[in-house]
Write an enzyme that holds these catalytic residues in place. Structure first.
Site, PDB file in Angstrom:
ATOM      1  N   SER A   5      65.050  96.660  45.484  1.00 22.55           N
ATOM      2  CA  SER A   5      64.526  97.699  46.368  1.00 22.55           C
ATOM      3  C   SER A   5      65.676  98.323  47.137  1.00 22.55           C
ATOM      4  O   SER A   5      66.713  97.684  47.353  1.00 22.55           O
ATOM      5  CB  SER A   5      63.521  97.089  47.357  1.00 22.55           C
ATOM      6  OG  SER A   5      63.197  97.995  48.401  1.00 22.55           O
ATOM      7  N   TYR A  36      60.083  90.494  52.826  1.00 22.82           N
ATOM      8  CA  TYR A  36      60.269  91.305  51.615  1.00 22.82           C
ATOM      9  C   TYR A  36      61.725  91.720  51.460  1.00 22.82           C
ATOM     10  O   TYR A  36      62.316  91.563  50.386  1.00 22.82           O
ATOM     11  CB  TYR A  36      59.367  92.537  51.699  1.00 22.82           C
ATOM     12  CG  TYR A  36      59.554  93.516  50.564  1.00 22.82           C
ATOM     13  CD1 TYR A  36      58.958  93.289  49.321  1.00 22.82           C
ATOM     14  CD2 TYR A  36      60.310  94.681  50.729  1.00 22.82           C
ATOM     15  CE1 TYR A  36      59.125  94.188  48.280  1.00 22.82           C
ATOM     16  CE2 TYR A  36      60.478  95.583  49.693  1.00 22.82           C
ATOM     17  CZ  TYR A  36      59.879  95.334  48.470  1.00 22.82           C
ATOM     18  OH  TYR A  36      60.047  96.230  47.443  1.00 22.82           O
TER      19      TYR A  36
END
Length: 249
Positions: free
Chosen positions: A141, A154
Site C-alpha cells: 500500500s 494496517y
C-alpha cells in the site's frame, strides 16, 4: 504474454484480486483464484471462461495458519505448481491505536503478513527444488511508507510486506525468483465505494493532489509490468501507483 503460465491470486472474490485475475487470464495465464467467498469465485471463473480463459476456484481463509500450505497443495494437484503468485488477500481493521485489541493485531498480522510469507515460502521451496524460476507480487500500500489515523495496524502490516518483499528478493534472486510489491493508492472497490460519497470521504478527496480515487483497472499496467518475463531485472522493488496521493498524506 503469459501463455503457459499458472497464476495464483488470493483475495480474488472482489476488488483488486478480482480485477487482477481477469487481467492475468486475458494475457493467457491459467488462473487459480482463491478466497473465502466461493460464490463470487464461481462467478469469476465463469466470466474468465466465457472469454476463452482458464480458471479454477479454491477456498482459502488467509487467517488460518494451515491454509497457505493447503492451498498450494490443492492448486499444484489440480493445475500444477503456480509460476506466478499474487499475494493480494488482506484486511483493514480500522481502530484508533489505543483502542485496537490483541485480536485485531493477531488477525491483521495473520492475514496481511503471515499468509503472504507462508505462501511465498511454499512456492519458492517448490521452485528451488525443481530448478524453476518464479514470480511473486505482494500487494502492499502507499501507506507502507506513510501513516494515517485509525489504521496503524494496517499500515504496520503493509510496511512489513515491503521488507518481506525485499528480504525474499535478496535471498531468492540467485534461483531466478523475482519478488516485487505493488503499492496502490486509494482505489474504489465495493468495500469503500459508498465512503467516497460521504462528507468525510469528500473531505479526504479534497486533500489529494487530484481529487479522485483510482479504479482497480488502473493497476493493470503496473501488475503486468511486474509479472512480465521481460521484467527479469526488476526484483525487490516496491512500485507505488497512487496519482501522487501519498505525498499529500
Amino acid at each position: 504474454m503469459l501463455q503457459g503460465k499458472i497464476a495464483l491470486v488470493t483475495g480474488a472474490s472482489s476488488g483488486l484480486g478480482y480485477q487482477f485475475a481477469l487481467t492475468l487470464a486475458a494475457q493467457g495465464a491459467a488462473v487459480a483464484v482463491a478466497a473465502r467467498s466461493t460464490d463470487r469465485l464461481a462467478e469469476l471463473v465463469t466470466k474468465i471462461e466465457s472469454c476463452s480463459g482458464n480458471a479454477m476456484a479454491f477456498s482459502f481463509d488467509a487467517a488460518e495458519a494451515a491454509a497457505p500450505d493447503a492451498l498450494i497443495e490443492a492448486v499444484a494437484g489440480s493445475m500444477g505448481v503456480p509460476d506466478i503468485l499474487i499475494n493480494n488477500a488482506g484486511i483493514n481493521l480500522s481502530a484508533r491505536a489505543h483502542k485496537a485489541t490483541l485480536d485485531d493485531f493477531e488477525q491483521t498480522m495473520a492475514v496481511n503478513v503471515r499468509a503472504p510469507w507462508r505462501l511465498s515460502q511454499a512456492c519458492a521451496t517448490r521452485w528451488i527444488e525443481a530448478g524453476r524460476e518464479g514470480c511473486i507480487v505482494n500487494i502492499s500500500s502507499m501507506l507502507s511508507t506513510r501513516v494515517a489515523k485509525g489504521v496503524s495496524l494496517y499500515t504496520m502490516s503493509k510496511a512489513a510486506i515491503r521488507h518481506l518483499t525485499a528480504g525474499h528478493a535478496l535471498e531468492w534472486a540467485k534461483y531466478g525468483i523475482r519478488v516485487n510489491a505493488l503499492c496502490p493508492g486509494y482505489i474504489r472497490t465495493s468495500i469503500n465505494d459508498t465512503f467516497w460519497e460521504t462528507e468525510q470521504g469528500k473531505a479526504e478527496l479534497a486533500k489529494l493532489p487530484r481529487p479522485r480515487v483510482g479504479e482497480p483497472k488502473d493497476l493493470d499496467s503496473a501488475l503486468l509490468f511486474l509479472v512480465d518475463p521481460n521484467s527479469h531485472f526488476v526484483n525487490g522493488e516496491a512500485l507505488t501507483v497512487d496519482d501522487a496521493q501519498s505525498w499529500a498524506i
